[in-house]
Design an enzyme around this catalytic site. Sequence first.
Site, PDB file in Angstrom:
ATOM      1  N   LYS A  88      -4.561  -9.627  -0.484  1.00  0.00           N
ATOM      2  CA  LYS A  88      -4.346  -8.319   0.152  1.00  0.00           C
ATOM      3  C   LYS A  88      -4.593  -7.186  -0.841  1.00  0.00           C
ATOM      4  O   LYS A  88      -3.868  -6.194  -0.875  1.00  0.00           O
ATOM      5  CB  LYS A  88      -2.948  -8.253   0.787  1.00  0.00           C
ATOM      6  N   ARG A  89      -5.644  -7.318  -1.639  1.00  0.00           N
ATOM      7  CA  ARG A  89      -5.955  -6.336  -2.673  1.00  0.00           C
ATOM      8  C   ARG A  89      -6.436  -5.040  -2.049  1.00  0.00           C
ATOM      9  O   ARG A  89      -7.016  -5.030  -0.943  1.00  0.00           O
ATOM     10  CB  ARG A  89      -7.004  -6.884  -3.636  1.00  0.00           C
TER      11      ARG A  89
END
Lengths: 311, 311
Positions: free
Chosen positions: B106-107
């Site tokens: 979930k960068r």
Amino acid sequence: MAFDRLIENIVKMQNPTVAGLDPKLDYVPESIKTKCFEKYGKTLEGAAAALFEFNKALIDALYDIVPAVKPQAAYYEMYGWQGVKALCDTIAYAKSKGMFVITDGKRNDIGTTMEAYATAHLGHTDVAGESIDAFGADALTVNGYLGTDGIKPLAKICDSDDKGIFVLVKTSNPSSGELQDMKLETNESVYEHMGKMCEGWGEDLMGKHGYSAVGAVVGATYPEQLGEMRAKLPHTFFLVPGYGAQGGGADDVKNAFDENGLGAIINSSRGIMCAWKKQGLTEEDFAVAARKEAERMRDEIVGCIGKIKLG
Amino acid sequence: MAFDRLIENIVKMQNPTVAGLDPKLDYVPESIKTKCFEKYGKTLEGAAAALFEFNKALIDALYDIVPAVKPQAAYYEMYGWQGVKALCDTIAYAKSKGMFVITDGKRNDIGTTMEAYATAHLGHTDVAGESIDAFGADALTVNGYLGTDGIKPLAKICDSDDKGIFVLVKTSNPSSGELQDMKLETNESVYEHMGKMCEGWGEDLMGKHGYSAVGAVVGATYPEQLGEMRAKLPHTFFLVPGYGAQGGGADDVKNAFDENGLGAIINSSRGIMCAWKKQGLTEEDFAVAARKEAERMRDEIVGCIGKIKLG
């Protein structure tokens, strides 16, 4: 608790700024790289060693005048687990020098997964009864798109371990408005809504200097929204990116502060790391140049907001 | 390009599921932990070694029937850089077995920082002319709160290296609606707006099987929105969490698929890793139980959607 330690550091140094440690290998002087590549080869290990050497020299040059550092996780992950080890070593070194460490990871997830991030970056990992700090930063940037489930798991560690988080509210980039500026049917914008949630999440995590453990990221490149958020979120401490290389100046960031000069910390990354370029020095003088730029930035901002004092 | 390889894996195995590798130390059988702690002590290194052993056994049990794995970065970061090394080793091992690897990180960030994440997780890191894969996954989950600036830097690597991303659209957790369900003044919800942006970002990154390199995360726990998004986002491949432990069943996820049974991959993490508990086996049988649960899940979903075929 909360950001009390950071605030006390800021007041002591009369400096509401944080040095971003986003070390691209291109920023590291040849002499450091040559030494590390000779020792470890042109490998991720060699690159990571060079980043840590560079960071150490910057920390040595800054720790007595700048209250905090903000390593950006992406630039360490780029060099694999070896780079992540350099992040770990950088955090430990900055803390050993008394600096407050904000890991800029913009982490986000839900429930036990968010707890794992909280434990990783701010807390203590249990290994069969042994309690070990995996990264041991003082604060972490997080993304609130998933709502309360993604933030509450951090609260316990913030409370028990004197840690804080910064939730993305209004980011400094040109396209931040594509979602964040959209008006909701309640007539507030997405970023206002996110800001209001930050105030709510922080309610049970108030520190003694008027700010909670739930801070917000609000960009220097949107000075109007910065002032608006400062007024609407009286207990939310701001981390302000976008000063310097991204275009924000002291006049733009002064809206982030309260009447005591508190309530915000202004980040500069490239501006400090690559200060030697602007100062007409050689790259070998990067640390001297970084200190000079940090002093200039401090004086410029404090010149705008006046003496910083506890309320 | 894009998700073509994943889609071809799915069709070959007639299995549109992905095994989540979120290894808490509690899930790892005592025998593995004892061996690793004897070798490395009760340290982060010991814990990381145990995670990797556990993952390897799961991959060995699944690789010929499950097309993909999804390691969740948080559970590796919890064990420091040593844990991150276990992530790295897990990715390499899964790839050596022909599996498609989705790193669930979930960068999110902007510009060159997002480029650094893209390089780290999907691309090749340049170290003084040497090109090295830092993590080498096939796809990465990302958070689009920052808008186009946070997504476009990934496009180049998706294009040149046959990689993909999954952008959070409607997440599976109870509080996801706090922001994502809010109605915008355009009368669409925040998640619809995000979904529409995904279609747009994917336009120049179309694969040969009808889906672009820009996928979306849409939770099984919101089956109505899943169907709605499938209809509105015809070129966006879905990663669907929330099946099993979080409460979603086969009936809930069938809305995620197109008329060929394509367009989505359904994740199960705990359901597979801890299947031995439900099957009344001992923890030493975790790998056998995981395979049995993966087969059950595959059969249940394919029973709902029918034979999967290329369009």
